[in-house]
Design an enzyme around this catalytic site. Structure first.
Site, mmCIF file in Angstrom:
data_model
loop_
_atom_site.group_PDB
_atom_site.id
_atom_site.type_symbol
_atom_site.label_atom_id
_atom_site.label_comp_id
_atom_site.label_asym_id
_atom_site.label_seq_id
_atom_site.Cartn_x
_atom_site.Cartn_y
_atom_site.Cartn_z
ATOM 1 N N CYS A 107 34.821 40.031 36.892
ATOM 2 C CA CYS A 107 34.917 40.834 38.105
ATOM 3 C C CYS A 107 33.575 40.813 38.838
ATOM 4 C CB CYS A 107 35.295 42.259 37.724
ATOM 5 S SG CYS A 107 35.020 43.480 39.020
ATOM 6 N N GLU A 108 33.594 40.452 40.113
ATOM 7 C CA GLU A 108 32.342 40.339 40.849
ATOM 8 C C GLU A 108 31.748 41.703 41.209
ATOM 9 O OE1 GLU A 108 33.595 39.798 45.523
ATOM 10 O OE2 GLU A 108 33.506 37.995 44.275
ATOM 11 N N HIS A 109 32.524 42.761 41.029
ATOM 12 C CA HIS A 109 32.028 44.091 41.378
ATOM 13 C C HIS A 109 31.253 44.759 40.240
ATOM 14 C CE1 HIS A 109 35.755 43.946 44.136
ATOM 15 N NE2 HIS A 109 34.687 43.548 44.809
ATOM 16 N N HIS A 110 31.652 44.457 38.990
ATOM 17 C CA HIS A 110 31.020 45.129 37.847
ATOM 18 C C HIS A 110 30.502 44.165 36.782
ATOM 19 C CE1 HIS A 110 34.057 48.002 39.504
ATOM 20 N NE2 HIS A 110 33.014 48.813 39.461
ATOM 21 N N GLN A 148 40.743 39.000 41.764
ATOM 22 C CA GLN A 148 41.991 38.327 41.396
ATOM 23 C C GLN A 148 42.741 37.808 42.618
ATOM 24 O OE1 GLN A 148 44.378 40.385 38.471
ATOM 25 N NE2 GLN A 148 46.271 39.472 39.218
ATOM 26 N N HIS A 176 42.144 44.154 33.813
ATOM 27 C CA HIS A 176 40.769 44.245 34.283
ATOM 28 C C HIS A 176 40.014 45.281 33.466
ATOM 29 C CE1 HIS A 176 41.161 41.984 38.215
ATOM 30 N NE2 HIS A 176 42.419 42.056 37.783
ATOM 31 N N CYS A 178 37.259 46.538 34.055
ATOM 32 C CA CYS A 178 36.629 47.557 34.896
ATOM 33 C C CYS A 178 37.549 48.766 35.084
ATOM 34 C CB CYS A 178 36.223 46.983 36.253
ATOM 35 S SG CYS A 178 37.579 46.301 37.221
#
Length: 215
Positions: A107-110, A148, A176, A178
């Site tokens: 995940c590019e956010h976390h 995704q 996910h 996250c």
């Protein structure tokens, strides 16, 4: 260079350009990236209150660096390399489906993992792709920092551009971390995304046939 290989090279560049990333030939050397990641790993350990000199953590920055390079190896891969000219002229226009392809991404956010299954279908226009190449195409995009929704579309666009079928369908089902390890902490929640091109988008019966085959 053969016409098929030239087409594959051109199409791979188009798809790779669909996300702004550093071209593989302009990435720093593996040694440089490894060293920077080791430094970052040591800083992370210090920042959370750990002692990088503790026996159990002495090699952790190096292990983390190697793992991160593996998790993100898609940045140094191209569609041309992974398809390896495995496009074949075959007189068929019947649906091809490969289901339950394992995926692991970040995940590019976390920067935590998400993982699950990819199902890919297409209807050839007298050209087919080696079956294992569908899994390899998936990994080119999954082994990057991702969301995704974008990953699903990139896989569909790649297949569409490499062999120009009458349509492509891609469905991803993923968990996910996250959402599991942090935040709402909902174990068992799955995210399903789809991307359809050509006849898969335009014709309901074709779309339904594909969705029935992957159930």
């Amino acid at each position: 260079m053969s016409l098929v290989k030239e087409e594959t090279k051109k199409n791979s560049q188009v798809v790779m350009d669909s996300v702004s990333v550093t071209p593989a030939n302009k990435l720093p050397s593996t040694e440089e990236r490894l060293e920077k990641l080791k430094e970052a790993g040591r800083l992370i350990l210090e920042s959370i209150g750990e002692d990088p000199e503790r026996e159990g953590l002495l090699k952790t920055p190096l292990r983390m660096a190697n793992a991160m390079l593996f998790f993100t190896q898609g940045y140094s891969s191209t569609l041309e390399e992974v398809t390896n000219n495995a496009v074949f002229n075959v007189d068929t226009d019947e649906m091809v489906v490969v289901r339950d392809i394992d995926i692991f991404s970040m995940c590019e956010h976390h920067l935590v993992p998400f993982f699950g299954k990819v199902h890919i279908g297409y209807i050839p226009r007298n050209k087919v792709l080696g079956l294992s190449k569908l899994a390899r195409i998936t990994d080119v995009f999954a082994r990057r920092l991702q969301v995704q929704e974008r990953l699903t579309k990139q896989i569909a666009d790649a297949v569409q551009q490499i062999i120009d079928p009458t349509g492509v369908g891609v469905v991803i089902e993923a968990t996910h971390m996250c959402m599991v390890m942090r935040g709402v902490q909902k174990v068992g929640a799955n995210t399903v995304t789809s991307s359809m091109t050509g006849v898969f988008r335009e014709d309901q019966k074709t779309r339904e046939e594909f969705l029935n085959l992957i159930r």
